[in-house]
Design a protein around this motif. Structure first.
Motif, PDB file in Angstrom:
ATOM      1  N   PRO A  46      56.585  48.702  33.888  1.00  0.00           N
ATOM      2  CA  PRO A  46      55.500  47.768  33.546  1.00  0.00           C
ATOM      3  C   PRO A  46      54.694  48.284  32.359  1.00  0.00           C
ATOM      4  N   VAL A  47      54.311  47.363  31.483  1.00  0.00           N
ATOM      5  CA  VAL A  47      53.586  47.716  30.269  1.00  0.00           C
ATOM      6  C   VAL A  47      52.115  47.983  30.569  1.00  0.00           C
ATOM      7  N   GLU A  48      51.516  47.199  31.458  1.00  0.00           N
ATOM      8  CA  GLU A  48      50.082  47.367  31.752  1.00  0.00           C
ATOM      9  C   GLU A  48      49.831  48.657  32.530  1.00  0.00           C
ATOM     10  N   ASP A  49      48.610  49.154  32.400  1.00  0.00           N
ATOM     11  CA  ASP A  49      48.211  50.310  33.203  1.00  0.00           C
ATOM     12  C   ASP A  49      48.092  49.868  34.647  1.00  0.00           C
ATOM     13  N   LEU A  50      48.737  50.604  35.522  1.00  0.00           N
ATOM     14  CA  LEU A  50      48.744  50.260  36.939  1.00  0.00           C
ATOM     15  C   LEU A  50      47.707  51.090  37.685  1.00  0.00           C
ATOM     16  N   THR A  82      50.769  44.947  41.119  1.00  0.00           N
ATOM     17  CA  THR A  82      50.562  43.820  40.219  1.00  0.00           C
ATOM     18  C   THR A  82      51.578  42.733  40.541  1.00  0.00           C
ATOM     19  N   ILE A  84      53.783  39.982  38.260  1.00  0.00           N
ATOM     20  CA  ILE A  84      54.188  39.523  36.932  1.00  0.00           C
ATOM     21  C   ILE A  84      54.706  38.100  37.091  1.00  0.00           C
ATOM     22  N   GLU A 141      56.553  41.827  26.845  1.00  0.00           N
ATOM     23  CA  GLU A 141      55.131  42.154  26.822  1.00  0.00           C
ATOM     24  C   GLU A 141      54.595  42.544  28.196  1.00  0.00           C
ATOM     25  N   LYS A 142      55.413  42.365  29.225  1.00  0.00           N
ATOM     26  CA  LYS A 142      54.948  42.628  30.586  1.00  0.00           C
ATOM     27  C   LYS A 142      55.635  43.825  31.240  1.00  0.00           C
TER      28      LYS A 142
END
Length: 163
Positions: A46-50, A82, A84, A141-142
């Motif tokens: 995953p790209v976002e900070d978890l 998260t 997605i 991007e995700k």
């Protein structure tokens, strides 16, 4: 591609049973093979900070929500991280064509020549690759995934889309 020791991987994947519209032996076989192959070798980051800066491995559950794919991502200990969401409108045409060519392929196996079967199978694989490339692009991007992972995920998305 990640191996079993890498953090950036899916360690467990499942499909929401309520999202599976149609079942038969062929569909269940394709689902089992895709899951087995995916768990053998995949890359999923995953790209976002978890939460807690969690890096993996991940448990993923796929389900349909209002014509969108939902990937519920959890820790190995089953803590939700998260979700997605991916609109499937961009894949709809490719999935429809893939189902049509698969129907032709299964019909051809019963009566067509080996050359005809091979031609249809090449078209089937080409559509599968096309769907996988679209998925790679739309998820970029995700979540970072490799082509092998995208192919298996595309198969599982198709299982959820069979009507």
């Amino acid at each position: 591609m990640s191996d079993a020791g890498s953090q950036h991987r899916i360690c467990h994947i499942e499909l929401d049973e309520k999202s599976i519209i149609r079942r038969n032996a062929d569909i269940d076989h394709e689902r089992r093979v895709a899951i087995f192959d995916l768990l053998e070798k995949n890359h999923y980051e995953p790209v976002e900070d978890l939460p807690g800066q969690y890096q993996g491995p991940f448990k993923v559950r796929l389900r349909m929500e209002d014509n969108r794919l939902a990937m519920i991502v959890r820790t190995e200990a089953d803590q939700e991280l998260t979700t997605i969401l991916l609109p499937l409108s961009i894949l709809r045409k490719t999935i429809k064509e893939y189902f049509q060519i698969c129907d032709s392929y299964f019909a051809a196996i019963k009566s067509a020549s080996p050359r005809q079967i091979e031609t249809i199978d090449m078209a089937r694989r080409s559509l599968h690759n096309e769907g996988s490339e679209i998925l790679l692009d739309r998820l970029a991007e995700k979540v970072k995934i490799d082509f092998h992972t995208a192919r298996r995920l595309f198969t599982l998305i198709c299982v959820l889309q069979i009507r």
